[in-house]
Design a protein around this motif. Structure first.
Motif, mmCIF file in Angstrom:
data_model
loop_
_atom_site.group_PDB
_atom_site.id
_atom_site.type_symbol
_atom_site.label_atom_id
_atom_site.label_comp_id
_atom_site.label_asym_id
_atom_site.label_seq_id
_atom_site.Cartn_x
_atom_site.Cartn_y
_atom_site.Cartn_z
ATOM 1 N N THR A 1 0.962 -1.126 -0.135
ATOM 2 C CA THR A 1 -0.014 -0.044 0.173
ATOM 3 C C THR A 1 0.885 1.361 -0.042
ATOM 4 O OG1 THR A 1 -1.718 -1.321 1.046
ATOM 5 C CG2 THR A 1 -1.848 1.271 1.373
ATOM 6 N N LYS A 2 1.943 1.203 0.681
ATOM 7 C CA LYS A 2 2.772 2.406 1.036
ATOM 8 C C LYS A 2 3.296 2.790 -0.435
ATOM 9 C CE LYS A 2 6.761 4.060 3.416
ATOM 10 N NZ LYS A 2 7.881 3.812 4.251
ATOM 11 N N THR A 3 3.815 1.679 -1.177
ATOM 12 C CA THR A 3 4.586 1.919 -2.583
ATOM 13 C C THR A 3 3.505 2.412 -3.590
ATOM 14 O OG1 THR A 3 6.409 0.430 -1.987
ATOM 15 C CG2 THR A 3 5.984 0.970 -4.435
ATOM 16 N N LEU A 4 2.344 1.749 -3.469
ATOM 17 C CA LEU A 4 1.352 2.273 -4.460
ATOM 18 C C LEU A 4 0.921 3.591 -4.218
ATOM 19 C CD1 LEU A 4 -0.684 -0.944 -4.358
ATOM 20 C CD2 LEU A 4 0.591 -0.294 -6.473
ATOM 21 N N ARG A 5 0.677 4.053 -3.023
ATOM 22 C CA ARG A 5 0.308 5.217 -2.684
ATOM 23 C C ARG A 5 1.420 6.354 -3.150
ATOM 24 N NH1 ARG A 5 -2.968 8.062 0.849
ATOM 25 N NH2 ARG A 5 -2.076 9.878 1.803
ATOM 26 N N THR A 6 2.730 6.073 -2.967
ATOM 27 C CA THR A 6 3.867 6.786 -3.721
ATOM 28 C C THR A 6 3.853 6.826 -4.959
ATOM 29 O OG1 THR A 6 4.948 6.378 -1.579
ATOM 30 C CG2 THR A 6 6.333 7.201 -3.437
ATOM 31 N N GLN A 7 3.632 5.782 -5.613
ATOM 32 C CA GLN A 7 3.757 5.721 -7.138
ATOM 33 C C GLN A 7 2.581 6.190 -7.773
ATOM 34 O OE1 GLN A 7 4.625 1.548 -7.843
ATOM 35 N NE2 GLN A 7 6.743 1.984 -7.859
ATOM 36 N N TYR A 8 1.137 6.024 -7.294
ATOM 37 C CA TYR A 8 0.347 6.503 -8.118
ATOM 38 C C TYR A 8 -0.925 7.365 -7.668
ATOM 39 C CZ TYR A 8 1.301 2.117 -10.392
ATOM 40 O OH TYR A 8 1.993 1.234 -11.098
ATOM 41 N N ARG A 9 -0.849 8.128 -6.131
ATOM 42 C CA ARG A 9 -1.583 9.022 -5.757
ATOM 43 C C ARG A 9 -1.250 10.445 -6.533
ATOM 44 N NH1 ARG A 9 -1.490 12.369 -1.022
ATOM 45 N NH2 ARG A 9 -3.750 12.738 -0.330
ATOM 46 N N HIS A 10 -2.469 10.820 -7.168
ATOM 47 C CA HIS A 10 -2.635 12.125 -7.623
ATOM 48 C C HIS A 10 -1.923 12.094 -8.961
ATOM 49 C CE1 HIS A 10 -3.417 14.279 -3.389
ATOM 50 N NE2 HIS A 10 -4.186 13.662 -4.092
ATOM 51 N N LYS A 11 -1.872 10.852 -9.617
ATOM 52 C CA LYS A 11 -1.558 10.638 -11.137
ATOM 53 C C LYS A 11 -2.773 10.110 -11.802
ATOM 54 C CE LYS A 11 3.097 10.275 -9.675
ATOM 55 N NZ LYS A 11 4.237 9.387 -9.269
ATOM 56 N N TRP A 12 -2.695 10.092 -13.315
ATOM 57 C CA TRP A 12 -3.737 9.519 -13.945
ATOM 58 C C TRP A 12 -2.927 8.053 -14.031
ATOM 59 C CZ3 TRP A 12 -8.152 11.226 -15.387
ATOM 60 C CH2 TRP A 12 -8.369 12.603 -15.151
ATOM 61 N N ALA A 13 -4.115 6.981 -14.071
ATOM 62 C CA ALA A 13 -3.426 5.792 -14.205
ATOM 63 C C ALA A 13 -4.484 4.945 -15.093
ATOM 64 C CB ALA A 13 -3.514 4.912 -12.860
ATOM 65 N N LYS A 14 -4.154 3.693 -15.716
ATOM 66 C CA LYS A 14 -4.940 2.740 -16.423
ATOM 67 C C LYS A 14 -4.870 1.369 -15.534
ATOM 68 C CE LYS A 14 -3.512 1.041 -20.231
ATOM 69 N NZ LYS A 14 -2.941 0.540 -21.369
ATOM 70 N N VAL A 15 -6.163 0.906 -15.066
ATOM 71 C CA VAL A 15 -6.188 -0.037 -14.330
ATOM 72 C C VAL A 15 -6.764 -1.224 -14.982
ATOM 73 C CG1 VAL A 15 -7.072 -0.949 -12.173
ATOM 74 C CG2 VAL A 15 -6.145 1.301 -12.097
#
Length: 158
Positions: free
Chosen positions: A99-113
């Motif tokens: 969760t910590k890494t996902l938060r750092t890498q993706y929070r407040h960015k555009w993403a395709k899931v």
């Protein structure tokens, strides 16, 4: 990871956010690929799908997607979830989906899931589409991509 012929291309973030009772709008055998702005990434907490565990290794990660970076209300969001099992698979391949890494890498960015659709009936009473105007609604739909099988940062959509 869903193959292209398993992805229901009618499932978009806009379609998931569309108002109205959506219990039967899709089915849990469909793969999906959606694009959105990552409003937040946080631990999923104690859930029956994870045997009530509460430690970070055994809980889902909730990723909240919205259509626009200015959409900050929970009822404007769709939740997608990284599961402990997929996190372990990614770790075995050398990718940190904590969760910590996902938060750092993706929070407040555009993403395709990408991943598989699931209707989270435990949260239908907290979703705007299945409990319109509910005082404790914190999401738009009880439909989720759960589990997430791929997530990528993308450029801001046009």
């Amino acid at each position: 990871m869903p193959k292209d012929d398993q992805i229901d291309h009618s499932i978009t973030l806009s379609a998931l956010l569309a108002p109205g009772d959506d219990k039967t709008r899709w089915n849990s055998t469909s793969g999906a690929e959606i694009t959105g702005f990552v409003l937040d990434v946080k631990p999923g907490g104690k859930e029956t799908c994870n045997c009530g565990k509460t430690d970070p290794v055994h809980t889902d990660t909730h990723i909240e997607l919205v259509l626009n970076s200015t959409d900050t209300l929970g009822t404007q969001s769709v939740v997608v979830e990284v599961t402990p099992r997929l996190r372990a698979i990614m770790e075995a391949d050398g990718t940190d989906w904590s969760t910590k890494t996902l938060r750092t890498q993706y929070r407040h960015k555009w993403a395709k899931v990408s991943g598989w659709m699931a209707f989270d009936s435990q949260h239908a009473n907290a979703a705007e589409n299945t409990n319109p105007g509910g005082a404790n609604n914190w999401r738009a739909s009880a439909w989720e991509i759960h589990p997430v099988t791929d997530i990528q940062v993308i450029r801001t959509p046009q």
